[in-house]
Design a protein around this motif. Sequence first.
Motif, mmCIF file in Angstrom:
data_model
loop_
_atom_site.group_PDB
_atom_site.id
_atom_site.type_symbol
_atom_site.label_atom_id
_atom_site.label_comp_id
_atom_site.label_asym_id
_atom_site.label_seq_id
_atom_site.Cartn_x
_atom_site.Cartn_y
_atom_site.Cartn_z
ATOM 1 N N ASP A 114 46.103 36.607 37.273
ATOM 2 C CA ASP A 114 46.182 36.084 38.645
ATOM 3 C C ASP A 114 46.063 34.569 38.695
ATOM 4 O O ASP A 114 45.585 34.000 39.685
ATOM 5 C CB ASP A 114 45.101 36.722 39.532
ATOM 6 N N ASP A 115 46.484 33.890 37.601
ATOM 7 C CA ASP A 115 46.403 32.424 37.509
ATOM 8 C C ASP A 115 45.010 31.917 37.840
ATOM 9 O O ASP A 115 44.836 30.870 38.464
ATOM 10 C CB ASP A 115 47.461 31.769 38.411
ATOM 11 N N ASP A 116 43.987 32.659 37.419
ATOM 12 C CA ASP A 116 42.582 32.326 37.674
ATOM 13 C C ASP A 116 41.901 32.021 36.335
ATOM 14 O O ASP A 116 41.724 32.923 35.510
ATOM 15 C CB ASP A 116 41.900 33.513 38.360
ATOM 16 N N PRO A 117 41.498 30.764 36.085
ATOM 17 C CA PRO A 117 40.878 30.418 34.795
ATOM 18 C C PRO A 117 39.621 31.224 34.490
ATOM 19 O O PRO A 117 39.375 31.566 33.325
ATOM 20 C CB PRO A 117 40.558 28.917 34.951
ATOM 21 N N ASP A 118 38.807 31.520 35.504
ATOM 22 C CA ASP A 118 37.596 32.310 35.266
ATOM 23 C C ASP A 118 37.951 33.721 34.819
ATOM 24 O O ASP A 118 37.312 34.292 33.923
ATOM 25 C CB ASP A 118 36.724 32.365 36.527
ATOM 26 N N ARG A 119 38.967 34.285 35.436
ATOM 27 C CA ARG A 119 39.418 35.629 35.044
ATOM 28 C C ARG A 119 39.997 35.589 33.622
ATOM 29 O O ARG A 119 39.795 36.524 32.841
ATOM 30 C CB ARG A 119 40.464 36.118 36.041
ATOM 31 N N GLU A 120 40.684 34.515 33.306
ATOM 32 C CA GLU A 120 41.225 34.360 31.954
ATOM 33 C C GLU A 120 40.106 34.415 30.914
ATOM 34 O O GLU A 120 40.186 35.145 29.921
ATOM 35 C CB GLU A 120 41.975 33.029 31.847
ATOM 36 N N ARG A 121 39.033 33.665 31.155
ATOM 37 C CA ARG A 121 37.924 33.633 30.201
ATOM 38 C C ARG A 121 37.273 35.007 30.054
ATOM 39 O O ARG A 121 36.983 35.467 28.950
ATOM 40 C CB ARG A 121 36.880 32.593 30.641
ATOM 41 N N SER A 122 37.046 35.686 31.176
ATOM 42 C CA SER A 122 36.340 36.966 31.117
ATOM 43 C C SER A 122 37.187 38.033 30.435
ATOM 44 O O SER A 122 36.667 38.854 29.661
ATOM 45 C CB SER A 122 35.932 37.418 32.521
ATOM 46 N N ILE A 123 38.499 38.036 30.682
ATOM 47 C CA ILE A 123 39.347 39.050 30.060
ATOM 48 C C ILE A 123 39.523 38.766 28.574
ATOM 49 O O ILE A 123 39.549 39.694 27.749
ATOM 50 C CB ILE A 123 40.701 39.140 30.787
ATOM 51 N N VAL A 124 39.641 37.503 28.204
ATOM 52 C CA VAL A 124 39.708 37.170 26.778
ATOM 53 C C VAL A 124 38.479 37.695 26.062
ATOM 54 O O VAL A 124 38.559 38.327 25.005
ATOM 55 C CB VAL A 124 39.843 35.651 26.574
ATOM 56 N N ARG A 125 37.309 37.476 26.635
ATOM 57 C CA ARG A 125 36.070 37.938 26.013
ATOM 58 C C ARG A 125 35.984 39.470 25.994
ATOM 59 O O ARG A 125 35.466 40.056 25.044
ATOM 60 C CB ARG A 125 34.865 37.312 26.721
ATOM 61 N N ALA A 126 36.506 40.099 27.016
ATOM 62 C CA ALA A 126 36.505 41.564 27.021
ATOM 63 C C ALA A 126 37.377 42.112 25.891
ATOM 64 O O ALA A 126 36.996 43.069 25.205
ATOM 65 C CB ALA A 126 37.011 42.077 28.367
ATOM 66 N N PHE A 127 38.547 41.499 25.666
ATOM 67 C CA PHE A 127 39.415 41.945 24.584
ATOM 68 C C PHE A 127 38.792 41.637 23.220
ATOM 69 O O PHE A 127 38.906 42.427 22.283
ATOM 70 C CB PHE A 127 40.789 41.293 24.694
ATOM 71 N N LEU A 128 38.144 40.479 23.108
ATOM 72 C CA LEU A 128 37.471 40.149 21.854
ATOM 73 C C LEU A 128 36.390 41.180 21.546
ATOM 74 O O LEU A 128 36.195 41.571 20.392
ATOM 75 C CB LEU A 128 36.857 38.752 21.928
ATOM 76 N N GLY A 129 35.670 41.630 22.586
ATOM 77 C CA GLY A 129 34.622 42.626 22.400
ATOM 78 C C GLY A 129 35.150 43.970 21.939
ATOM 79 O O GLY A 129 34.414 44.756 21.355
ATOM 80 N N ARG A 130 36.428 44.211 22.195
ATOM 81 C CA ARG A 130 37.045 45.472 21.770
ATOM 82 C C ARG A 130 37.812 45.323 20.464
ATOM 83 O O ARG A 130 38.525 46.217 20.047
ATOM 84 C CB ARG A 130 37.943 46.002 22.892
#
Length: 332
Positions: free
Chosen positions: A97-113
Amino acid sequence: MRHVAALAGVGVKTVSRVMNEEPGVSEATREKVLLASRQLNYELDVTAGSLRRTSRRTQTIGLLLPSVSNPFSAEIHRAMEDALSAKGVAVFAASLDDDPDRERSIVRAFLGRRVDGMVLTPIAANQAHVIPEHSRDMPVVFIDREPNGIEADAVVTDNAAGGAKAAAHLVSSGHRKIAYLGDRTDIQTARERRRGFLEALSGLGIATETVPVRENLHDVEAARLAALEILTSADPPTALFSSQNLVTFGCMRALRDLGLSAKIALVGFDDFTLSDMTDPGITVIAQDPGRIGALAAERLLARIDGDAQPPRTYVVETTLIVRGSGEIPPSW
């Protein structure tokens, strides 16, 4: 987890309980562990147990797109799935959604998986702040926009050249009064399309200060209202260039509302389904999302398999598709 335990002054088992939200830990200890995890950018590895019993690969990749509902993003998603499923790799997709905060959180979620790699449309101004330093060795390929702060492969469209093609085509149809309607100015691709369009007009002898420009139009309704305002002004243009498919939809609605669909020329950036079914059909500068997705998948698999050549940017050309709307001659 051992690093978090050492920083917090507790045992690894306590860290595990806190991160898994298990009972039996005091609130003070929980706060110490959470503070230490934030300081170390630690994310719970939800697949660690299975990885100890199997190979290190999870046969999954993360695909992070501006919006999976956007037709352009959806075609990239499909192309990547087609390329990777043949290799037994699953694609997990998410919208940013072109949201930098969402970008950071989703990147970390994928890294956690523990995905094996990521294909990412960069949103934040600097991706060094998005991907934690301890995960920089993960294979990442950027698409649609080039990254900042990180050296990695990127697969992008030649947006400036596409904007220039739109300008040249409208001028060749006799237009001198052409309006530009664009996406958000903080998005790299939007800036490049505007630059290419205006530079081409200038090179063709049209004073760019006379060109109506409306930007930061990030949805259909905003684009419709901007197009209505331009088309009902005292000195309306004879042609429109819309630099993104949702903006094109807004322009189409405005032209329909005013009964001008057959009188005002329109060239849109991005092709879309049923663009040939309107009257007239919509002339577009088409990207090649299928090629972008397939090339991104190819480069990511190569990096996962150990390809160590220096990162480079792969540029995919656009194509002018003539359907009628961009060939309407000026009415005044």
